[in-house]
Design a protein around this motif. Structure first.
Motif, PDB file in Angstrom:
ATOM      1  N   ASP A  26       1.200  -1.559  -0.193  1.00  0.00           N
ATOM      2  CA  ASP A  26      -0.042   0.192  -0.101  1.00  0.00           C
ATOM      3  C   ASP A  26       0.872   1.657  -0.170  1.00  0.00           C
ATOM      4  O   ASP A  26       1.460   1.993   1.382  1.00  0.00           O
ATOM      5  CB  ASP A  26      -1.333   0.350   1.229  1.00  0.00           C
ATOM      6  CG  ASP A  26      -1.886   1.221   1.478  1.00  0.00           C
ATOM      7  OD1 ASP A  26      -2.028   1.774   0.098  1.00  0.00           O
ATOM      8  OD2 ASP A  26      -2.178   1.633   2.310  1.00  0.00           O
ATOM      9  N   LEU A  28       1.084   3.890  -1.060  1.00  0.00           N
ATOM     10  CA  LEU A  28       0.228   5.393  -0.610  1.00  0.00           C
ATOM     11  C   LEU A  28      -1.153   5.158   0.549  1.00  0.00           C
ATOM     12  O   LEU A  28      -1.922   4.969  -0.219  1.00  0.00           O
ATOM     13  CB  LEU A  28      -0.549   6.427  -1.726  1.00  0.00           C
ATOM     14  CG  LEU A  28       0.693   6.813  -2.591  1.00  0.00           C
ATOM     15  CD1 LEU A  28       0.100   7.692  -3.509  1.00  0.00           C
ATOM     16  CD2 LEU A  28       1.672   7.949  -2.259  1.00  0.00           C
ATOM     17  N   ARG A  29      -0.278   4.547   1.761  1.00  0.00           N
ATOM     18  CA  ARG A  29       0.954   5.558   2.450  1.00  0.00           C
ATOM     19  C   ARG A  29       1.487   4.212   3.224  1.00  0.00           C
ATOM     20  O   ARG A  29       2.086   4.047   3.663  1.00  0.00           O
ATOM     21  CB  ARG A  29       0.660   6.958   2.786  1.00  0.00           C
ATOM     22  CG  ARG A  29       0.497   7.939   1.881  1.00  0.00           C
ATOM     23  CD  ARG A  29       0.279   9.324   2.184  1.00  0.00           C
ATOM     24  NE  ARG A  29      -0.932   9.202   3.354  1.00  0.00           N
ATOM     25  CZ  ARG A  29      -1.270  10.432   3.905  1.00  0.00           C
ATOM     26  NH1 ARG A  29      -0.894  11.286   3.744  1.00  0.00           N
ATOM     27  NH2 ARG A  29      -2.420  10.242   4.183  1.00  0.00           N
ATOM     28  N   ALA A  30       0.110   3.602   3.328  1.00  0.00           N
ATOM     29  CA  ALA A  30       0.733   3.093   5.172  1.00  0.00           C
ATOM     30  C   ALA A  30       2.085   2.347   5.137  1.00  0.00           C
ATOM     31  O   ALA A  30       2.426   1.730   5.371  1.00  0.00           O
ATOM     32  CB  ALA A  30      -0.792   2.356   5.141  1.00  0.00           C
ATOM     33  N   GLU A  68      -5.456   7.864  10.000  1.00  0.00           N
ATOM     34  CA  GLU A  68      -5.767   8.270   8.996  1.00  0.00           C
ATOM     35  C   GLU A  68      -7.720   7.493   8.856  1.00  0.00           C
ATOM     36  O   GLU A  68      -7.708   5.932   8.973  1.00  0.00           O
ATOM     37  CB  GLU A  68      -5.300   8.435   8.071  1.00  0.00           C
ATOM     38  CG  GLU A  68      -5.150   7.625   6.995  1.00  0.00           C
ATOM     39  CD  GLU A  68      -5.972   7.065   6.297  1.00  0.00           C
ATOM     40  OE1 GLU A  68      -7.160   7.080   5.619  1.00  0.00           O
ATOM     41  OE2 GLU A  68      -5.735   5.707   5.859  1.00  0.00           O
ATOM     42  N   GLY A  71      -7.650  10.112   4.402  1.00  0.00           N
ATOM     43  CA  GLY A  71      -6.346  10.421   4.023  1.00  0.00           C
ATOM     44  C   GLY A  71      -6.078  11.420   5.570  1.00  0.00           C
ATOM     45  O   GLY A  71      -4.933  12.021   5.954  1.00  0.00           O
ATOM     46  N   ASN A  81      -0.740   9.369   8.585  1.00  0.00           N
ATOM     47  CA  ASN A  81      -0.150   8.110   8.084  1.00  0.00           C
ATOM     48  C   ASN A  81       0.267   9.264   7.631  1.00  0.00           C
ATOM     49  O   ASN A  81       1.083   8.745   5.869  1.00  0.00           O
ATOM     50  CB  ASN A  81      -1.541   7.768   7.181  1.00  0.00           C
ATOM     51  CG  ASN A  81      -1.437   6.475   6.666  1.00  0.00           C
ATOM     52  OD1 ASN A  81      -0.120   6.433   7.372  1.00  0.00           O
ATOM     53  ND2 ASN A  81      -1.786   6.182   5.474  1.00  0.00           N
ATOM     54  N   THR A 100      -5.447   2.308   9.285  1.00  0.00           N
ATOM     55  CA  THR A 100      -6.027   3.439   7.753  1.00  0.00           C
ATOM     56  C   THR A 100      -6.906   2.331   7.197  1.00  0.00           C
ATOM     57  O   THR A 100      -7.091   1.369   7.497  1.00  0.00           O
ATOM     58  CB  THR A 100      -4.293   3.180   6.794  1.00  0.00           C
ATOM     59  OG1 THR A 100      -4.022   2.025   6.577  1.00  0.00           O
ATOM     60  CG2 THR A 100      -3.312   3.703   7.699  1.00  0.00           C
ATOM     61  N   THR A 101      -7.037   3.632   6.269  1.00  0.00           N
ATOM     62  CA  THR A 101      -8.222   2.630   5.668  1.00  0.00           C
ATOM     63  C   THR A 101      -8.021   1.399   4.478  1.00  0.00           C
ATOM     64  O   THR A 101      -9.194   0.791   5.096  1.00  0.00           O
ATOM     65  CB  THR A 101      -8.747   4.294   4.510  1.00  0.00           C
ATOM     66  OG1 THR A 101      -8.785   5.141   5.011  1.00  0.00           O
ATOM     67  CG2 THR A 101     -10.007   3.945   3.422  1.00  0.00           C
ATOM     68  N   ASN A 102      -7.230   1.075   3.848  1.00  0.00           N
ATOM     69  CA  ASN A 102      -6.899  -0.162   3.077  1.00  0.00           C
ATOM     70  C   ASN A 102      -6.011  -0.616   3.560  1.00  0.00           C
ATOM     71  O   ASN A 102      -6.318  -1.594   3.681  1.00  0.00           O
ATOM     72  CB  ASN A 102      -6.901   0.412   2.024  1.00  0.00           C
ATOM     73  CG  ASN A 102      -7.654   1.438   0.926  1.00  0.00           C
ATOM     74  OD1 ASN A 102      -9.128   0.569   0.948  1.00  0.00           O
ATOM     75  ND2 ASN A 102      -7.304   2.346   0.329  1.00  0.00           N
ATOM     76  N   GLY A 103      -4.656  -0.313   4.039  1.00  0.00           N
ATOM     77  CA  GLY A 103      -3.413  -0.955   4.554  1.00  0.00           C
ATOM     78  C   GLY A 103      -3.321  -1.584   5.493  1.00  0.00           C
ATOM     79  O   GLY A 103      -3.016  -2.951   5.396  1.00  0.00           O
ATOM     80  N   HIS A 197      -5.895   7.895  -6.249  1.00  0.00           N
ATOM     81  CA  HIS A 197      -5.382   8.114  -4.740  1.00  0.00           C
ATOM     82  C   HIS A 197      -4.132   9.123  -5.015  1.00  0.00           C
ATOM     83  O   HIS A 197      -3.601   9.866  -3.566  1.00  0.00           O
ATOM     84  CB  HIS A 197      -4.600   6.455  -3.706  1.00  0.00           C
ATOM     85  CG  HIS A 197      -4.918   7.035  -2.556  1.00  0.00           C
ATOM     86  ND1 HIS A 197      -6.249   7.845  -2.071  1.00  0.00           N
ATOM     87  CD2 HIS A 197      -4.146   6.884  -1.736  1.00  0.00           C
ATOM     88  CE1 HIS A 197      -5.342   7.428  -0.449  1.00  0.00           C
ATOM     89  NE2 HIS A 197      -4.323   7.285  -0.128  1.00  0.00           N
ATOM     90  N   LEU A 201      -4.340  12.249  -2.526  1.00  0.00           N
ATOM     91  CA  LEU A 201      -3.298  13.190  -1.504  1.00  0.00           C
ATOM     92  C   LEU A 201      -2.622  14.222  -1.864  1.00  0.00           C
ATOM     93  O   LEU A 201      -2.943  15.088  -0.978  1.00  0.00           O
ATOM     94  CB  LEU A 201      -2.582  11.844  -1.542  1.00  0.00           C
ATOM     95  CG  LEU A 201      -3.056  10.865  -0.755  1.00  0.00           C
ATOM     96  CD1 LEU A 201      -1.271  10.293  -0.686  1.00  0.00           C
ATOM     97  CD2 LEU A 201      -3.087  11.098   1.341  1.00  0.00           C
TER      98      LEU A 201
END
Ligand code: MLT
Length: 287
Positions: A26, A28-30, A68, A71, A81, A100-103, A197, A201
């Motif tokens: 991931d 951006l940015r995890a 985050e 973001g 993050n 984080t949202t996804n990572g 993404h 950002l």
């Protein structure tokens, strides 16, 4: 060695693969943030999918907390993050919880593999070395953005698989496609900026984070899952692959301030004598 790229976490989870090695990306940015924290002396990073769980762990164990949503730094957290925050001396020797949202959810999913590595451009060659040393079947898992394909993660997956396959003959359509993507974006920063993404950002004022995340091989860190946390391990002294990878002509060794580098390098025939089983990049459908 067999390498397969999964474009999203769901695609990986649905596949039911039992590949013993899983590389989670991931960029951006995890994963860039985690690698930066470990490179700056953070003892362990505990990825957590849910915000309340991160908050509770931070409070119960007196751990530092980062994270985050959309973001933006979460209220009451020590850090957001941004990988640039992860150079803080506060992190030295400490455990950091991150959500984080996804990572972070993708890392949790990948952690079921025998060996789970956390990859970014910042630790690309070190990760490649660890993958080559482990051998066997490898799942390269892109976090994607909200369940969808994400160019930024796919670019790193292409860079990693190209680095792996460059030891030997490039094989299959997917390997050729990966090379095509790298040639389309010779500078990784352009790929990160072109991704949806990355654009988001930049709109949020995190353009400098993209510059940070685009620095290929800035940190010689292998980031691996170990009993509930991501920790740094030094490169294996046995294979010497990283040394070989880095000796490739024109290999990117980290971006000097303001200097744009060319990526990928010309792949080096000197790598051919290294005795690894031929990597095969499994075919998949590009969206
Ligand atoms: C994520 O996990 O979705 C990303 O790391 C979000 C971000 O860029 O902060």
């Amino acid at each position: 060695m067999r390498v397969r790229i999964y474009l999203t976490r769901d695609e990986y989870a649905r596949s039911g693969t039992e590949a013993p090695v899983c590389v989670v990306i991931d960029v951006l940015r995890a994963t860039s943030s985690i690698v930066t924290a470990l490179a700056h002396g953070c003892a362990a990073v505990v990825p957590v999918a849910e915000v309340p769980r991160a908050r509770a762990l931070g409070a119960e164990r007196a751990w530092l907390v980062a994270g985050e949503r959309n973001g933006v730094k979460l209220p009451g957290f020590h850090f957001g993050n941004s990988p640039r925050e992860m150079t803080s001396p506060q992190l030295r020797g400490k455990t950091l919880v991150i959500t984080t949202t996804n990572g972070t959810a993708t890392i949790m999913t990948g952690s079921r593999a025998k060996l789970c590595l956390v990859a970014s451009l910042l630790n690309l060659s070190s990760t490649a070395e660890a993958v080559l040393a482990a051998g066997g079947e490898v799942a390269v898992v892109c976090s994607g953005t909200e369940g969808r394909f994400s160019l930024d993660d796919y670019y790193v997956a292409c860079a990693l698989t190209t680095l792996l396959t460059s030891c030997l003959e490039p094989s299959g359509k997917a390997a050729r496609r990966a090379r095509f993507i790298l040639q389309r974006y010779p500078d990784p920063l352009d790929a990160l900026r072109a991704s949806a993404h990355g654009q988001r950002l930049q709109r949020l004022g995190f353009g400098e984070d993209l510059v940070w995340c685009a620095r290929v091989d800035a940190f010689p860190v292998v980031a691996r899952w170990n009993r509930g946390a991501v920790v740094a391990s030094r490169q294996s002294p046995v294979s010497g692959t990283a040394r070989l990878l880095r000796s490739m002509p024109g290999a990117a060794k980290g971006r000097a301030a303001g200097r744009r580098q060319s990526w990928p390098p010309d792949f080096c025939p000197a790598l051919h004598p290294v005795a690894f089983p031929a990597p095969v990049v499994a075919p998949y459908c590009c969206p």
